[in-house]
Design an enzyme around this catalytic site. Sequence first.
Site, short mmCIF file in Angstrom:
data_model
loop_
_atom_site.label_atom_id
_atom_site.label_comp_id
_atom_site.label_asym_id
_atom_site.label_seq_id
_atom_site.Cartn_x
_atom_site.Cartn_y
_atom_site.Cartn_z
N CYS A 166 -18.46 26.60 -14.50
CA CYS A 166 -18.15 26.21 -15.88
C CYS A 166 -16.74 26.62 -16.31
O CYS A 166 -16.21 26.07 -17.27
CB CYS A 166 -19.19 26.76 -16.84
SG CYS A 166 -20.83 26.11 -16.51
N HIS A 204 -15.91 26.09 -24.01
CA HIS A 204 -16.90 25.52 -23.09
C HIS A 204 -18.21 25.37 -23.87
O HIS A 204 -18.59 26.24 -24.64
CB HIS A 204 -17.08 26.46 -21.90
CG HIS A 204 -18.26 26.11 -21.05
ND1 HIS A 204 -18.47 24.84 -20.57
CD2 HIS A 204 -19.31 26.86 -20.62
CE1 HIS A 204 -19.59 24.83 -19.88
NE2 HIS A 204 -20.12 26.04 -19.89
N ASN A 259 -24.43 20.77 -21.58
CA ASN A 259 -23.45 21.56 -20.84
C ASN A 259 -23.01 20.73 -19.63
O ASN A 259 -23.79 20.50 -18.72
CB ASN A 259 -24.10 22.88 -20.41
CG ASN A 259 -23.16 23.78 -19.64
OD1 ASN A 259 -22.09 23.35 -19.20
ND2 ASN A 259 -23.56 25.02 -19.46
O1 UT7 Z 1 -22.38 27.31 -18.72
C1 UT7 Z 1 -22.57 28.47 -17.99
C2 UT7 Z 1 -22.95 29.57 -18.87
N1 UT7 Z 1 -24.32 29.41 -19.30
C3 UT7 Z 1 -24.67 29.89 -20.45
O2 UT7 Z 1 -23.83 30.38 -21.18
C4 UT7 Z 1 -26.12 29.87 -20.80
C5 UT7 Z 1 -26.45 31.14 -21.51
N2 UT7 Z 1 -27.85 31.26 -21.88
C6 UT7 Z 1 -28.42 30.53 -22.85
O3 UT7 Z 1 -27.79 29.64 -23.40
C7 UT7 Z 1 -29.82 30.88 -23.28
O4 UT7 Z 1 -30.19 32.08 -22.70
C8 UT7 Z 1 -30.87 29.79 -22.93
C9 UT7 Z 1 -30.66 28.57 -23.82
C10 UT7 Z 1 -30.76 29.41 -21.47
C11 UT7 Z 1 -32.29 30.31 -23.20
O5 UT7 Z 1 -32.39 30.74 -24.55
P1 UT7 Z 1 -33.04 32.16 -24.89
O6 UT7 Z 1 -33.06 32.26 -26.34
O7 UT7 Z 1 -32.26 33.19 -24.11
O8 UT7 Z 1 -34.50 31.99 -24.35
P2 UT7 Z 1 -35.26 32.82 -23.23
O9 UT7 Z 1 -34.75 32.50 -21.89
O10 UT7 Z 1 -35.30 34.24 -23.63
O11 UT7 Z 1 -36.71 32.21 -23.37
C12 UT7 Z 1 -37.50 32.33 -24.56
C13 UT7 Z 1 -38.82 31.63 -24.37
C14 UT7 Z 1 -39.52 31.98 -23.06
O12 UT7 Z 1 -40.90 32.08 -23.32
P3 UT7 Z 1 -41.60 33.52 -23.45
O13 UT7 Z 1 -41.33 34.21 -22.16
O14 UT7 Z 1 -40.91 34.16 -24.63
O15 UT7 Z 1 -43.00 33.16 -23.70
C15 UT7 Z 1 -39.26 30.78 -22.19
O16 UT7 Z 1 -40.25 30.58 -21.23
O17 UT7 Z 1 -38.61 30.20 -24.34
C16 UT7 Z 1 -39.25 29.65 -23.19
N3 UT7 Z 1 -38.50 28.50 -22.75
C17 UT7 Z 1 -38.70 27.25 -23.21
N4 UT7 Z 1 -39.57 26.75 -24.09
C18 UT7 Z 1 -39.53 25.44 -24.36
C19 UT7 Z 1 -37.46 28.47 -21.88
N5 UT7 Z 1 -37.01 27.21 -21.74
C20 UT7 Z 1 -37.76 26.44 -22.56
C21 UT7 Z 1 -37.75 25.06 -22.89
N6 UT7 Z 1 -38.64 24.60 -23.78
N7 UT7 Z 1 -36.87 24.20 -22.32
#
Ligand code: UT7
Length: 327
Positions: free
Chosen positions: A117, A254, A284
């Site tokens: 990225c 980005h 992204n």
């Molecule tokens: O471009 C390269 C750099 N990349 C980035 O900068 C990405 C950085 N990370 C992020 O943008 C975020 O961490 C994400 C968008 C990937 C995830 O958001 P989050 O607020 O960190 O969510 P999380 O991973 O902590 O997940 C929260 C919950 C989980 O459920 P539990 O364990 O709390 O029950 C996940 O299983 O959301 C669940 N979850 C989803 N639910 C519905 C994860 N993906 C999904 C989904 N739909 N697509």
Amino acid sequence: MGSCVRRSILEGVGSYLPARILSNADLSRIVDTSDEWIVERTGIRERRIAAEGETTGHLAIAAARNALADARIDAGEIDLIILATSTPDNTFPATATQVQAALGITRGAAFDLQAVCSGFVYALTVADSLLQGGQGTTALVIGSETFSRILDWNDRTTCVLFGDGAGAVVMRAGEGKGTIADRGILASRIRSDGRYADKLYVDGGPSSTKTVGHLRMEGREVFKHAVINIAGVMEETILAAGLKPSDIDWFVPHQANKRILEGTAKRLGVPESRVVITLDKHGNTSAASIPLALDTAVKDGRIKRGDLVLMEAMGGGFTWGAALLRW
Ligand code: UT7
């Protein structure tokens, strides 16, 4: 007072998006997700997906042609092509050489650059150094990706985040006065730390598995590091140019997550109205996201000649970086 310096001036920008739109509602029919979750956690509403047979090279060629037309520069004047991508058409040759051939260019050099990225910020920095060092006068810097090809479409934690697309800029070496009033790249900084390779990677490759592999990410970990790393490298870049955050006219980050962009802008003191956000429409697009956002804001009239633009990115590796330029 500065003295005469060689500056890499951005003469034009262009982009290209595949025709097919994949909405959050479409995704909710593929994996257990919802429009509400994706919008709330990321800001993404839809993304583009390349058609069967449409490759990173095809997207790059279209974006490059649009950038050349915008710059009113003939392809024959290009000395250097740097294509930032993690999704090349083939393991080799570099997709950049395919772009070179398609544009009818038979001189100079073309190569791919891999910083995930952060690829566009890296490519811009490398092109700037090469132009400053006298390796040509005119460069095409492209970010092009087809991440749809390396996503695990059964993994809701990653497949909802990425999209396909390409963006490009034409850079030409020109004389500057060595002051912050100069057009062109005023400062840039690139960084990496390979200790975090397992936080965001692809689980395949030519030499390890002999396969292409799928993207794997520990989102929360990446998020945490992104906020810290981006803030540090932006401050360093602004300081290196002898400027202050309040001098910035446009923030073109980005496009990974709206919460990261807003948090970063807030920390810098850049008002939301000065942040270019395209991830709602593009998702992204990795190395393509910054030039896609830049093209959007230049074409809709927000970014004007002489405006001060700050770019930043963070991605797999980890890699990160920032570039400050006067458009
Ligand atoms: O471009 C390269 C750099 N990349 C980035 O900068 C990405 C950085 N990370 C992020 O943008 C975020 O961490 C994400 C968008 C990937 C995830 O958001 P989050 O607020 O960190 O969510 P999380 O991973 O902590 O997940 C929260 C919950 C989980 O459920 P539990 O364990 O709390 O029950 C996940 O299983 O959301 C669940 N979850 C989803 N639910 C519905 C994860 N993906 C999904 C989904 N739909 N697509």
